[in-house]
Design a protein around this motif. Structure first.
Motif, PDB file in Angstrom:
ATOM      1  N   VAL A   9     -10.033  -9.213 -12.966  1.00 43.81           N
ATOM      2  CA  VAL A   9      -9.150  -8.420 -12.003  1.00 43.81           C
ATOM      3  C   VAL A   9      -7.775  -9.218 -12.017  1.00 43.81           C
ATOM      4  O   VAL A   9      -6.676  -8.594 -11.515  1.00 43.81           O
ATOM      5  CB  VAL A   9      -9.621  -8.038 -10.877  1.00 43.81           C
ATOM      6  CG1 VAL A   9     -10.818  -7.004 -10.877  1.00 43.81           C
ATOM      7  CG2 VAL A   9     -10.387  -9.158  -9.904  1.00 43.81           C
ATOM      8  N   LEU A  10      -7.885 -10.530 -12.426  1.00 48.05           N
ATOM      9  CA  LEU A  10      -6.791 -11.388 -11.942  1.00 48.05           C
ATOM     10  C   LEU A  10      -5.535 -11.342 -13.040  1.00 48.05           C
ATOM     11  O   LEU A  10      -4.553 -11.181 -12.800  1.00 48.05           O
ATOM     12  CB  LEU A  10      -7.070 -12.667 -11.601  1.00 48.05           C
ATOM     13  CG  LEU A  10      -6.092 -13.497 -10.613  1.00 48.05           C
ATOM     14  CD1 LEU A  10      -6.008 -12.546  -9.352  1.00 48.05           C
ATOM     15  CD2 LEU A  10      -7.093 -14.968 -10.288  1.00 48.05           C
ATOM     16  N   PRO A  12      -4.375  -9.226 -15.071  1.00 51.81           N
ATOM     17  CA  PRO A  12      -3.351  -7.937 -15.418  1.00 51.81           C
ATOM     18  C   PRO A  12      -2.424  -8.211 -14.259  1.00 51.81           C
ATOM     19  O   PRO A  12      -1.385  -7.519 -14.532  1.00 51.81           O
ATOM     20  CB  PRO A  12      -4.295  -6.732 -15.161  1.00 51.81           C
ATOM     21  CG  PRO A  12      -5.786  -7.350 -15.609  1.00 51.81           C
ATOM     22  CD  PRO A  12      -5.748  -8.771 -15.030  1.00 51.81           C
ATOM     23  N   LEU A  13      -2.513  -8.872 -13.458  1.00 48.12           N
ATOM     24  CA  LEU A  13      -1.434  -9.040 -12.143  1.00 48.12           C
ATOM     25  C   LEU A  13      -0.444 -10.053 -12.507  1.00 48.12           C
ATOM     26  O   LEU A  13       0.651  -9.967 -11.992  1.00 48.12           O
ATOM     27  CB  LEU A  13      -2.218  -9.340 -10.699  1.00 48.12           C
ATOM     28  CG  LEU A  13      -3.257  -8.280 -10.356  1.00 48.12           C
ATOM     29  CD1 LEU A  13      -3.824  -8.990  -8.984  1.00 48.12           C
ATOM     30  CD2 LEU A  13      -2.885  -6.906 -10.278  1.00 48.12           C
ATOM     31  N   PHE A  14      -0.629 -10.761 -13.584  1.00 43.74           N
ATOM     32  CA  PHE A  14       0.390 -12.069 -13.789  1.00 43.74           C
ATOM     33  C   PHE A  14       0.296 -12.145 -15.330  1.00 43.74           C
ATOM     34  O   PHE A  14      -0.438 -12.788 -15.921  1.00 43.74           O
ATOM     35  CB  PHE A  14      -0.319 -13.339 -13.139  1.00 43.74           C
ATOM     36  CG  PHE A  14      -0.407 -13.325 -11.404  1.00 43.74           C
ATOM     37  CD1 PHE A  14       0.444 -13.316 -10.731  1.00 43.74           C
ATOM     38  CD2 PHE A  14      -1.829 -12.950 -10.989  1.00 43.74           C
ATOM     39  CE1 PHE A  14       0.585 -13.164  -9.313  1.00 43.74           C
ATOM     40  CE2 PHE A  14      -1.827 -12.891  -9.832  1.00 43.74           C
ATOM     41  CZ  PHE A  14      -0.676 -12.922  -8.849  1.00 43.74           C
ATOM     42  N   ASP A  44      -2.157 -16.013  -3.211  1.00 36.62           N
ATOM     43  CA  ASP A  44      -2.130 -15.099  -2.095  1.00 36.62           C
ATOM     44  C   ASP A  44      -3.341 -13.946  -2.534  1.00 36.62           C
ATOM     45  O   ASP A  44      -4.067 -13.275  -1.628  1.00 36.62           O
ATOM     46  CB  ASP A  44      -1.002 -14.177  -2.065  1.00 36.62           C
ATOM     47  CG  ASP A  44       0.087 -14.890  -1.254  1.00 36.62           C
ATOM     48  OD1 ASP A  44      -0.190 -15.735  -0.411  1.00 36.62           O
ATOM     49  OD2 ASP A  44       1.362 -14.417  -1.355  1.00 36.62           O
ATOM     50  N   ARG A  45      -3.674 -13.879  -3.896  1.00 36.09           N
ATOM     51  CA  ARG A  45      -4.797 -13.084  -4.279  1.00 36.09           C
ATOM     52  C   ARG A  45      -6.105 -13.486  -4.037  1.00 36.09           C
ATOM     53  O   ARG A  45      -6.963 -12.821  -3.729  1.00 36.09           O
ATOM     54  CB  ARG A  45      -4.657 -12.565  -5.786  1.00 36.09           C
ATOM     55  CG  ARG A  45      -3.134 -12.010  -6.037  1.00 36.09           C
ATOM     56  CD  ARG A  45      -3.194 -10.476  -5.476  1.00 36.09           C
ATOM     57  NE  ARG A  45      -2.953 -10.511  -4.102  1.00 36.09           N
ATOM     58  CZ  ARG A  45      -2.177 -10.559  -3.509  1.00 36.09           C
ATOM     59  NH1 ARG A  45      -0.764 -10.868  -4.123  1.00 36.09           N
ATOM     60  NH2 ARG A  45      -2.079 -10.181  -2.234  1.00 36.09           N
ATOM     61  N   LEU A  46      -6.267 -14.940  -3.935  1.00 35.95           N
ATOM     62  CA  LEU A  46      -7.367 -15.539  -3.716  1.00 35.95           C
ATOM     63  C   LEU A  46      -7.788 -16.194  -2.277  1.00 35.95           C
ATOM     64  O   LEU A  46      -9.071 -16.199  -2.065  1.00 35.95           O
ATOM     65  CB  LEU A  46      -7.728 -16.556  -4.943  1.00 35.95           C
ATOM     66  CG  LEU A  46      -7.529 -16.281  -6.351  1.00 35.95           C
ATOM     67  CD1 LEU A  46      -7.524 -17.585  -7.383  1.00 35.95           C
ATOM     68  CD2 LEU A  46      -8.631 -15.208  -6.752  1.00 35.95           C
ATOM     69  N   PRO A  49      -5.126 -16.205   5.047  1.00 40.05           N
ATOM     70  CA  PRO A  49      -4.741 -17.225   5.821  1.00 40.05           C
ATOM     71  C   PRO A  49      -5.884 -18.022   6.542  1.00 40.05           C
ATOM     72  O   PRO A  49      -6.871 -17.453   6.794  1.00 40.05           O
ATOM     73  CB  PRO A  49      -3.735 -16.606   7.095  1.00 40.05           C
ATOM     74  CG  PRO A  49      -3.440 -15.569   6.356  1.00 40.05           C
ATOM     75  CD  PRO A  49      -4.204 -14.873   5.152  1.00 40.05           C
ATOM     76  N   GLY A  50      -5.853 -19.331   7.001  1.00 43.78           N
ATOM     77  CA  GLY A  50      -6.881 -19.881   7.234  1.00 43.78           C
ATOM     78  C   GLY A  50      -6.651 -21.607   6.986  1.00 43.78           C
ATOM     79  O   GLY A  50      -6.187 -22.159   8.054  1.00 43.78           O
ATOM     80  N   ARG A  54     -10.724 -15.428   0.287  1.00 43.68           N
ATOM     81  CA  ARG A  54     -10.931 -14.008   0.559  1.00 43.68           C
ATOM     82  C   ARG A  54     -12.324 -13.355   0.702  1.00 43.68           C
ATOM     83  O   ARG A  54     -13.143 -14.326  -0.194  1.00 43.68           O
ATOM     84  CB  ARG A  54     -10.296 -13.060  -0.307  1.00 43.68           C
ATOM     85  CG  ARG A  54      -8.446 -13.194  -0.281  1.00 43.68           C
ATOM     86  CD  ARG A  54      -8.050 -11.843  -0.655  1.00 43.68           C
ATOM     87  NE  ARG A  54      -6.295 -12.398  -0.619  1.00 43.68           N
ATOM     88  CZ  ARG A  54      -5.849 -11.999   0.389  1.00 43.68           C
ATOM     89  NH1 ARG A  54      -6.404 -11.379   1.523  1.00 43.68           N
ATOM     90  NH2 ARG A  54      -4.599 -12.029   0.506  1.00 43.68           N
ATOM     91  N   HIS A  56     -14.191 -11.276  -0.559  1.00 40.27           N
ATOM     92  CA  HIS A  56     -15.002 -10.976  -1.765  1.00 40.27           C
ATOM     93  C   HIS A  56     -14.726 -11.844  -2.703  1.00 40.27           C
ATOM     94  O   HIS A  56     -14.888 -11.402  -3.930  1.00 40.27           O
ATOM     95  CB  HIS A  56     -14.826  -9.324  -1.950  1.00 40.27           C
ATOM     96  CG  HIS A  56     -15.237  -8.369  -0.878  1.00 40.27           C
ATOM     97  ND1 HIS A  56     -16.461  -8.296  -0.328  1.00 40.27           N
ATOM     98  CD2 HIS A  56     -14.458  -7.805  -0.095  1.00 40.27           C
ATOM     99  CE1 HIS A  56     -16.285  -7.436   0.479  1.00 40.27           C
ATOM    100  NE2 HIS A  56     -15.209  -7.161   1.007  1.00 40.27           N
ATOM    101  N   ILE A  57     -14.196 -12.781  -2.706  1.00 36.42           N
ATOM    102  CA  ILE A  57     -13.961 -13.648  -3.777  1.00 36.42           C
ATOM    103  C   ILE A  57     -14.875 -14.996  -3.478  1.00 36.42           C
ATOM    104  O   ILE A  57     -15.027 -15.650  -2.461  1.00 36.42           O
ATOM    105  CB  ILE A  57     -12.318 -14.406  -3.782  1.00 36.42           C
ATOM    106  CG1 ILE A  57     -11.487 -13.185  -3.940  1.00 36.42           C
ATOM    107  CG2 ILE A  57     -12.303 -15.483  -4.555  1.00 36.42           C
ATOM    108  CD1 ILE A  57     -11.640 -12.612  -5.373  1.00 36.42           C
ATOM    109  N   SER A  85     -18.603  -5.393  -5.560  1.00 33.40           N
ATOM    110  CA  SER A  85     -18.913  -4.731  -4.507  1.00 33.40           C
ATOM    111  C   SER A  85     -17.879  -3.688  -4.279  1.00 33.40           C
ATOM    112  O   SER A  85     -17.019  -3.382  -5.479  1.00 33.40           O
ATOM    113  CB  SER A  85     -18.676  -5.675  -3.170  1.00 33.40           C
ATOM    114  OG  SER A  85     -17.516  -6.211  -3.416  1.00 33.40           O
TER     115      SER A  85
END
Lengths: 87, 358
Positions: A9-10, A12-14, A44-46, A49-50, A54, A56-57, A85
């Motif tokens: 899924v990653l 295609p975004l970049f 930001d996709r993976l 904040p913390g 993420r 579901h990663i 999921s």
């Protein structure tokens, strides 16, 4: 150089981001930073904040469940997995 | 020749429908990598399409396309709350709206972001610090499932610093200084639940202004309401409708007395009453209502329409459109009297907006 394997899924975004690549990093967090330097926004996709991964990663280092702080050896394999999921 | 363009946000990406006669529609998509879309809009000044999206896996971002959807980029740079700000977390971006050269983004937890570079980067404008009710609307125990936080941004067409926002379940607010200070705009609204605050605690679903922005209509959790003073005061106009509940609504672009609404079963089903789809219209500012269902499914139609699921264009004979939360899209070009299903079968529709492009 750690071998990084990314979820489908990653890329295609970049534009230009491959599914598999090598990065020089001492931790998973650093590996993601290296990715973000070349493809701004990947972090930001993976990571949320913390910072923390993420919900579901998932990350596996040499087939063991890991996290952002996991150490990498020069020949480590890092699998970044988007959870199977949802509906 | 002018083309009508519908931006249809769904649970599985954005679709673009186009037509030069508003009868035959072509469909493109799904775009935005099939992320769930909460709202999408065309910025008429820049020609950019913006979509507010939130992936369960990859987080929230504003997607943008400079070629009407053919190619896309996305960004979430700056879309987040500072560490330690009472633990506010951004679960989704709910609404995106060009406002006189700025791009504003509503988010959950309730906050407002702005971009001054066309959606490439964002900065936090406000989380409504110090305002009455803020603690309550940021309390997960007081939020409905699927909470949208700041669910609507309504810009005034002529006054750059003046716009309204809705914080879901709590209030309509107005600002006259670009988002620095806010006034609740709920006077006259009904609420059927205990209230901790005098001016906050009203479940505003949808606010639809007339062209003059003095006349406004509001579908509330409890009742339909009208304002004749830009939202400062409200009068209930539910009488004549089959239920007091609904989400989607639209105001006629050329007639301030004409307004469309889709009443829903007020229980947790929130579908068309008795399984009979219908759109209701008033031509006298809510004094009376007429029901229209020609062309709509009138049997076993247990479908719902969400708060951003209805749109109206500004043509001389306006086109009216609504999408259901189960993926059917309907259109009317005769003031809602006759309808036809258009486009195909989509994932659940969360947002419909319409633009006329040359």
């Amino acid at each position: 150089m750690a071998q990084l394997h990314l979820p489908p899924v990653l890329p295609p975004l970049f534009p230009g981001l491959p599914r598999e690549l090598e990065v020089e990093a001492a931790t998973v967090n650093e590996a993601i930073d290296r990715l973000n330097e070349r493809w701004p926004g990947v972090r930001d996709r993976l990571v949320q904040p913390g910072p923390e991964l993420r919900p579901h990663i998932n990350v596996y280092v040499d087939r063991e469940r890991g996290g952002l702080d996991s150490s990498l050896e020069p020949a480590s394999r890092v699998d970044v997995i988007a959870a199977i999921s949802g509906g | 020749m002018s083309n009508s363009m519908l931006l249809v946000g769904t649970r599985k990406g954005l679709f673009v429908l186009e037509s030069d006669d508003r009868r035959d529609w072509s469909v493109r998509g799904p775009y935005c990598e099939s992320w769930p879309i909460y709202h999408a809009v065309l910025d008429r000044d820049s020609g950019t399409v913006f979509a507010a999206a939130a992936s369960e896996w990859l987080g929230s971002a504003i997607w943008r396309s400079d070629d009407l959807g053919e190619t896309w980029e996305h960004s979430s740079e700056g879309l987040g709350y500072p560490e330690g700000d009472n633990g506010l977390k951004l679960s989704k971006v709910s609404h995106v709206m060009p406002v006189h050269g700025r791009l504003l983004v509503g988010a959950e937890s309730a906050g407002l972001f702005e971009s001054t570079d066309g959606g490439k980067t964002f900065s936090l404008l406000t989380t409504f610090e110090g305002m009455e009710g803020r603690e309550a609307w940021n309390d997960p125990a007081q939020q409905p499932p699927g909470h949208l936080g700041l669910s609507a941004i309504i810009p005034h067409p002529d006054e750059p610093g003046r716009f309204w926002v809705v914080i879901q379940g709590f209030s309509l607010f107005e600002t006259n200084d670009g988002g620095q200070t806010w006034e609740p705009r709920n006077k006259g609204l009904r609420r059927d639940w205990p209230a901790d605050y005098e001016e906050i605690g009203f479940c505003v679903h949808k606010v639809a202004p007339a062209a003059d922005f003095e006349r406004m209509f509001q579908q509330n959790h409890v009742g339909m309401h009208r304002s004749d003073d830009g939202g400062k005061t409200w009068t209930e106009i539910t009488e004549g409708l089959p239920t007091e509940f609904g989400f989607a609504a639209a105001t006629h672009p050329h007639d301030r007395d004409t307004f469309f609404v889709i009443p829903l079963d007020p229980g947790h089903g929130r579908t068309m009453p008795d399984g009979k789809a219908a759109v209701w219209r008033t031509r006298d500012a809510g004094s009376s209502w007429q029901r229209f269902d020609q062309g709509l499914p009138t049997k076993n139609a247990y479908v719902g329409v969400l708060r951003d699921g209805m749109a109206i264009d500004k043509q001389d004979e306006p086109g009216l459109y609504f999408g259901t939360s189960t993926g059917q899209l309907f259109a009317s070009t005769d003031d809602g009297e006759r309808w036809s299903q258009i486009g195909g079968l989509f994932p659940g529709i969360t947002s419909v907006t319409v633009a006329t492009v040359e």
